[in-house]
Design a protein around this motif. Structure first.
Motif, PDB file in Angstrom:
ATOM      1  N   UNK A  62       0.857  -1.205   0.000  1.00  0.00           N
ATOM      2  CA  UNK A  62       0.000   0.000   0.000  1.00  0.00           C
ATOM      3  C   UNK A  62       0.887   1.247   0.000  1.00  0.00           C
ATOM      4  N   UNK A  63       0.582   2.156  -0.929  1.00  0.00           N
ATOM      5  CA  UNK A  63       1.366   3.393  -1.045  1.00  0.00           C
ATOM      6  C   UNK A  63       0.987   4.378   0.062  1.00  0.00           C
ATOM      7  N   UNK A  64       1.957   5.235   0.415  1.00  0.00           N
ATOM      8  CA  UNK A  64       1.674   6.376   1.302  1.00  0.00           C
ATOM      9  C   UNK A  64       1.886   7.652   0.500  1.00  0.00           C
ATOM     10  N   UNK A  65       0.942   8.563   0.587  1.00  0.00           N
ATOM     11  CA  UNK A  65       1.067   9.870  -0.064  1.00  0.00           C
ATOM     12  C   UNK A  65       1.173  10.930   1.026  1.00  0.00           C
ATOM     13  N   UNK A  66       2.045  11.921   0.778  1.00  0.00           N
ATOM     14  CA  UNK A  66       2.248  12.971   1.776  1.00  0.00           C
ATOM     15  C   UNK A  66       1.594  14.271   1.346  1.00  0.00           C
ATOM     16  N   UNK A  67       0.962  14.923   2.315  1.00  0.00           N
ATOM     17  CA  UNK A  67       0.346  16.234   2.077  1.00  0.00           C
ATOM     18  C   UNK A  67       1.117  17.250   2.915  1.00  0.00           C
ATOM     19  N   UNK A  68       1.649  18.299   2.277  1.00  0.00           N
ATOM     20  CA  UNK A  68       2.386  19.282   3.082  1.00  0.00           C
ATOM     21  C   UNK A  68       1.440  20.092   3.964  1.00  0.00           C
ATOM     22  N   UNK A  69       1.915  20.425   5.160  1.00  0.00           N
ATOM     23  CA  UNK A  69       1.114  21.261   6.061  1.00  0.00           C
ATOM     24  C   UNK A  69       0.951  22.645   5.459  1.00  0.00           C
ATOM     25  N   UNK A  70      -0.157  23.292   5.757  1.00  0.00           N
ATOM     26  CA  UNK A  70      -0.318  24.686   5.327  1.00  0.00           C
ATOM     27  C   UNK A  70       0.642  25.535   6.169  1.00  0.00           C
ATOM     28  N   UNK A  71       1.083  26.663   5.604  1.00  0.00           N
ATOM     29  CA  UNK A  71       2.070  27.476   6.328  1.00  0.00           C
ATOM     30  C   UNK A  71       1.503  27.962   7.665  1.00  0.00           C
ATOM     31  N   UNK A  72       0.192  28.153   7.732  1.00  0.00           N
ATOM     32  CA  UNK A  72      -0.384  28.657   8.983  1.00  0.00           C
ATOM     33  C   UNK A  72      -0.496  27.566  10.052  1.00  0.00           C
ATOM     34  N   UNK A  73      -0.237  26.312   9.661  1.00  0.00           N
ATOM     35  CA  UNK A  73      -0.407  25.222  10.634  1.00  0.00           C
ATOM     36  C   UNK A  73       0.853  24.385  10.802  1.00  0.00           C
ATOM     37  N   UNK A  74       1.944  24.803  10.149  1.00  0.00           N
ATOM     38  CA  UNK A  74       3.108  23.912  10.122  1.00  0.00           C
ATOM     39  C   UNK A  74       3.809  23.820  11.482  1.00  0.00           C
ATOM     40  N   UNK A  75       3.473  24.714  12.404  1.00  0.00           N
ATOM     41  CA  UNK A  75       4.104  24.654  13.729  1.00  0.00           C
ATOM     42  C   UNK A  75       3.263  23.880  14.745  1.00  0.00           C
ATOM     43  N   UNK A  76       2.061  23.466  14.310  1.00  0.00           N
ATOM     44  CA  UNK A  76       1.151  22.834  15.275  1.00  0.00           C
ATOM     45  C   UNK A  76       1.549  21.386  15.573  1.00  0.00           C
ATOM     46  N   UNK A  77       1.535  21.050  16.840  1.00  0.00           N
ATOM     47  CA  UNK A  77       1.812  19.677  17.268  1.00  0.00           C
ATOM     48  C   UNK A  77       0.953  19.407  18.502  1.00  0.00           C
ATOM     49  N   UNK A  78       0.289  18.266  18.517  1.00  0.00           N
ATOM     50  CA  UNK A  78      -0.598  17.932  19.645  1.00  0.00           C
ATOM     51  C   UNK A  78       0.148  18.054  20.975  1.00  0.00           C
ATOM     52  N   UNK A  79       1.393  17.615  20.967  1.00  0.00           N
ATOM     53  CA  UNK A  79       2.182  17.618  22.204  1.00  0.00           C
ATOM     54  C   UNK A  79       2.274  19.032  22.795  1.00  0.00           C
ATOM     55  N   UNK A  80       2.578  20.035  21.948  1.00  0.00           N
ATOM     56  CA  UNK A  80       2.747  21.397  22.462  1.00  0.00           C
ATOM     57  C   UNK A  80       1.405  22.008  22.824  1.00  0.00           C
ATOM     58  N   UNK A  81       0.372  21.669  22.060  1.00  0.00           N
ATOM     59  CA  UNK A  81      -0.953  22.190  22.392  1.00  0.00           C
ATOM     60  C   UNK A  81      -1.361  21.708  23.786  1.00  0.00           C
ATOM     61  N   UNK A  82      -1.069  20.449  24.084  1.00  0.00           N
ATOM     62  CA  UNK A  82      -1.386  19.917  25.418  1.00  0.00           C
ATOM     63  C   UNK A  82      -0.552  20.614  26.488  1.00  0.00           C
ATOM     64  N   UNK A  83       0.730  20.823  26.189  1.00  0.00           N
ATOM     65  CA  UNK A  83       1.606  21.496  27.171  1.00  0.00           C
ATOM     66  C   UNK A  83       1.072  22.884  27.511  1.00  0.00           C
ATOM     67  N   UNK A  84       0.684  23.648  26.478  1.00  0.00           N
ATOM     68  CA  UNK A  84       0.217  25.008  26.732  1.00  0.00           C
ATOM     69  C   UNK A  84      -1.147  25.017  27.422  1.00  0.00           C
ATOM     70  N   UNK A  85      -2.026  24.080  27.036  1.00  0.00           N
ATOM     71  CA  UNK A  85      -3.336  24.004  27.694  1.00  0.00           C
ATOM     72  C   UNK A  85      -3.149  23.652  29.172  1.00  0.00           C
TER      73      UNK A  85
END
Ligand code: PNS
Length: 173
Positions: free
Chosen positions: A111-134
């Protein structure tokens, strides 16, 4: 029918994930987003909660369904009969792991994997940091970076108001 599987921990799902799902939904006839149990991570939200949040965050996309899964991504992909696994990439640092995973998954399943680049407005988002800040008292600021159902859960878990200021103690200066 072209079907994509987007797997992830989604602990929790954020606007960067949503942007990737929206791209896939434009290019595939059907998209399945799956919260997958990752034994290497201790999650904040249960798998059931993450699945529920996915459903709430994605109900506006008619060709997207969501679910949860405990097992190998390739087994879920084969069970669904997907055309491709789709993953988001934020930066070159993501590529190293994701490339290896894509090659391993291909070797195991074809099965192939295709990659989608993050939008520039979201490229810094990571669940880990969102949890840390919350957790640190800033769930009100995290709100703009996650869909409303996730923002609500984070605010329930970590009520905001005053931002706690943590002072180092025991220093000499
Ligand atoms: O980066 P994430 O969101 O924690 O990714 C989780 C997951 C399981 C989607 C990712 O690690 C992956 O694609 N792994 C491939 C190997 C696999 O199938 N793992 C499943 C759990 S053993």
């Amino acid at each position: 029918m072209a079907v994509a599987l987007i797997p992830g921990s989604f602990d929790p799902f954020h606007n960067g994930h949503l942007a990737v799902v929206e791209v896939a939904a434009r290019h595939f006839e059907r998209v399945v987003v799956a919260a997958v149990r990752n034994p290497g991570k201790e999650p904040l939200f249960s798998l059931e909660d993450r699945e529920l949040m996915l459903k709430e965050c994605l109900h506006h996309l008619p060709n997207v369904t969501s679910r949860s899964f405990s097992g190998l991504v390739v087994d879920l992909a084969s069970e669904i009969g997907v055309t491709a696994i789709v993953k988001g990439l934020r930066a070159v640092s993501d590529l190293e792991n994701e490339l290896q995973m894509a090659q391993m998954n291909y070797r195991m399943s074809g099965i192939d994997t295709l990659f989608v680049p993050a939008t520039s407005s979201a490229s810094f988002l990571a669940s880990k940091y969102l949890k840390d800040f919350a957790r640190g008292g800033r769930a009100d600021q995290v709100e703009s970076m996650v869909p409303p159902p996730v923002a609500r859960r984070l605010k329930e878990l970590y009520p905001t108001g005053e931002h706690p200021i943590h002072h180092e103690t025991g220093g000499t200066s």
